[in-house]
Design an enzyme around this catalytic site. Sequence first.
Site, short mmCIF file in Angstrom:
data_model
loop_
_atom_site.label_atom_id
_atom_site.label_comp_id
_atom_site.label_asym_id
_atom_site.label_seq_id
_atom_site.Cartn_x
_atom_site.Cartn_y
_atom_site.Cartn_z
N GLU A 105 52.58 49.47 16.76
CA GLU A 105 53.19 50.27 15.68
C GLU A 105 52.51 51.62 15.43
O GLU A 105 52.67 52.19 14.35
CB GLU A 105 53.28 49.46 14.38
CG GLU A 105 54.16 48.21 14.47
CD GLU A 105 55.67 48.50 14.48
OE1 GLU A 105 56.05 49.68 14.40
OE2 GLU A 105 56.45 47.51 14.56
N ASP A 150 48.23 42.30 9.67
CA ASP A 150 49.45 43.06 9.43
C ASP A 150 49.67 43.18 7.93
O ASP A 150 49.30 42.27 7.16
CB ASP A 150 50.63 42.31 10.07
CG ASP A 150 51.83 43.18 10.37
OD1 ASP A 150 52.15 44.05 9.55
OD2 ASP A 150 52.48 42.97 11.41
N ASP A 179 56.20 39.47 9.24
CA ASP A 179 57.05 39.45 10.44
C ASP A 179 57.60 38.05 10.68
O ASP A 179 57.73 37.59 11.82
CB ASP A 179 56.26 39.93 11.67
CG ASP A 179 55.79 41.37 11.54
OD1 ASP A 179 56.31 42.07 10.66
OD2 ASP A 179 54.91 41.78 12.31
N HIS A 209 52.65 43.09 6.93
CA HIS A 209 53.89 42.31 6.83
C HIS A 209 53.74 40.99 7.57
O HIS A 209 52.99 40.89 8.54
CB HIS A 209 55.06 43.10 7.43
CG HIS A 209 55.13 44.52 6.96
ND1 HIS A 209 54.46 45.54 7.59
CD2 HIS A 209 55.79 45.08 5.91
CE1 HIS A 209 54.68 46.68 6.97
NE2 HIS A 209 55.48 46.43 5.93
N HIS A 222 61.52 43.59 14.70
CA HIS A 222 60.07 43.72 14.56
C HIS A 222 59.57 43.02 13.29
O HIS A 222 58.36 42.84 13.12
CB HIS A 222 59.62 45.19 14.61
CG HIS A 222 59.83 45.97 13.34
ND1 HIS A 222 59.05 47.06 13.00
CD2 HIS A 222 60.72 45.82 12.32
CE1 HIS A 222 59.46 47.56 11.85
NE2 HIS A 222 60.46 46.83 11.42
N ASP A 273 49.47 49.15 10.77
CA ASP A 273 49.78 49.32 9.35
C ASP A 273 49.03 48.33 8.46
O ASP A 273 49.17 48.35 7.23
CB ASP A 273 51.28 49.30 9.08
CG ASP A 273 51.93 47.92 9.20
OD1 ASP A 273 51.23 46.89 9.13
OD2 ASP A 273 53.16 47.87 9.35
N HIS A 311 56.37 45.77 16.86
CA HIS A 311 55.82 44.42 16.83
C HIS A 311 56.79 43.34 17.27
O HIS A 311 56.40 42.16 17.35
CB HIS A 311 55.27 44.11 15.43
CG HIS A 311 53.98 43.35 15.47
ND1 HIS A 311 53.16 43.20 14.36
CD2 HIS A 311 53.35 42.68 16.47
CE1 HIS A 311 52.09 42.49 14.69
NE2 HIS A 311 52.19 42.15 15.96
N ASP A 344 48.64 44.93 13.91
CA ASP A 344 49.53 46.02 13.55
C ASP A 344 48.71 47.08 12.84
O ASP A 344 48.00 46.78 11.87
CB ASP A 344 50.64 45.50 12.64
CG ASP A 344 51.75 46.51 12.39
OD1 ASP A 344 51.44 47.71 12.24
OD2 ASP A 344 52.92 46.09 12.32
#
Length: 348
Positions: free
Chosen positions: A296, A143, A147, A145, A160, A253, A120, A251
């Site tokens: 990712e 996401d 980021d 996260h 990332h 995830d 990412h 993402d």
Amino acid sequence: MRATFGLSRLLRTQLRHMCQKSRAQSVAVLGAPFSKGQKRRGVENGPKVIRDTGLIDRLSGLDYFVHDLGDLNFHHLEKDEPYMGVHFPRNVGAANQMLSGAVSSAVGDGHTLVVLGGDHSMGMGSVGGHALQCPDLCVIWVDAHADLNTPVTSPTGNLHGQPVSFMLKELQDKTQGIPGFSWFKPFLSSRDLVYIGLRDVDYGEHQILKNLGIQNFTMRDVDRLGIQRVMEVTFDHLLARKQRPIHLSFDIDAFDPSLAPATGTPVNGGLTYREGIYITEEIHNTGLLSVMDLVEVNPTLGANREAVESTAALAVDVIASSLGQTREGSHMPIEIPSTKEDTEQLCL
């Protein structure tokens, strides 16, 4: 009366879908096979495994002209010492500069663009290149996260986990002087960004989210409000002032690891399949999606072939639903021949 209303609504729905399709008959797919934004190798193979799972055929089946632009060829810089704890800054900076140019060119050519990662950290170049053509864009970042770490707040030094901080104009004093990024200038206001799916946010990121008032929906918010309300608030926040291009950065995830196991930083308690697809369906329904990233997917981290295949298949579903695949079947207009006999039967 009810039948007339139902027919009218059906016609409006068909017209809306026809108008949305006319906005972008052409879709381009660009691979960004890059992994230096983090330490787990293998994510550079994400574009290949997503293509091999049938992405191009799926998009062609949605009646788009699909242009596969291939993968960018990133040049590895041997001498790339850490700076302020940031790993591989020169490699990440150079790769994002190349990606930015490629994204800008594809958008300028009139394509709706799909960028396949890669990690990412490539969000900087993807959103940045998009902004060169569409400076009034808004960003939906899906996401686990945020980021959003800066070089100072990052607990790992992996880029990332930092791309959004480099984009935000409010944080430009936090990202200056990093080797490899002299070409990059912050371009995004915090009010033009919405996060969905957060559930692993570092302390420094939490403080930035709070101090800048960035609209964000954690998985607790998704549970509390429901995904329909989350999307309503997202669009009201980003589009109420004016209709403008959307950049979706997704993402894999963001999904629960039970659905997307082949990824580098899985976090339990993620989006369900239905929630994730609802997000992308609603973004498509705005008719404003201009560029999307799918990042990712790491085939080397799947415990077995089934884990890799399920993650890649999920990525293809996310992309296809962002571009008009629905769970309701085809929405292509169908011509129904009208005959005198049909008219007489209707009159009866």
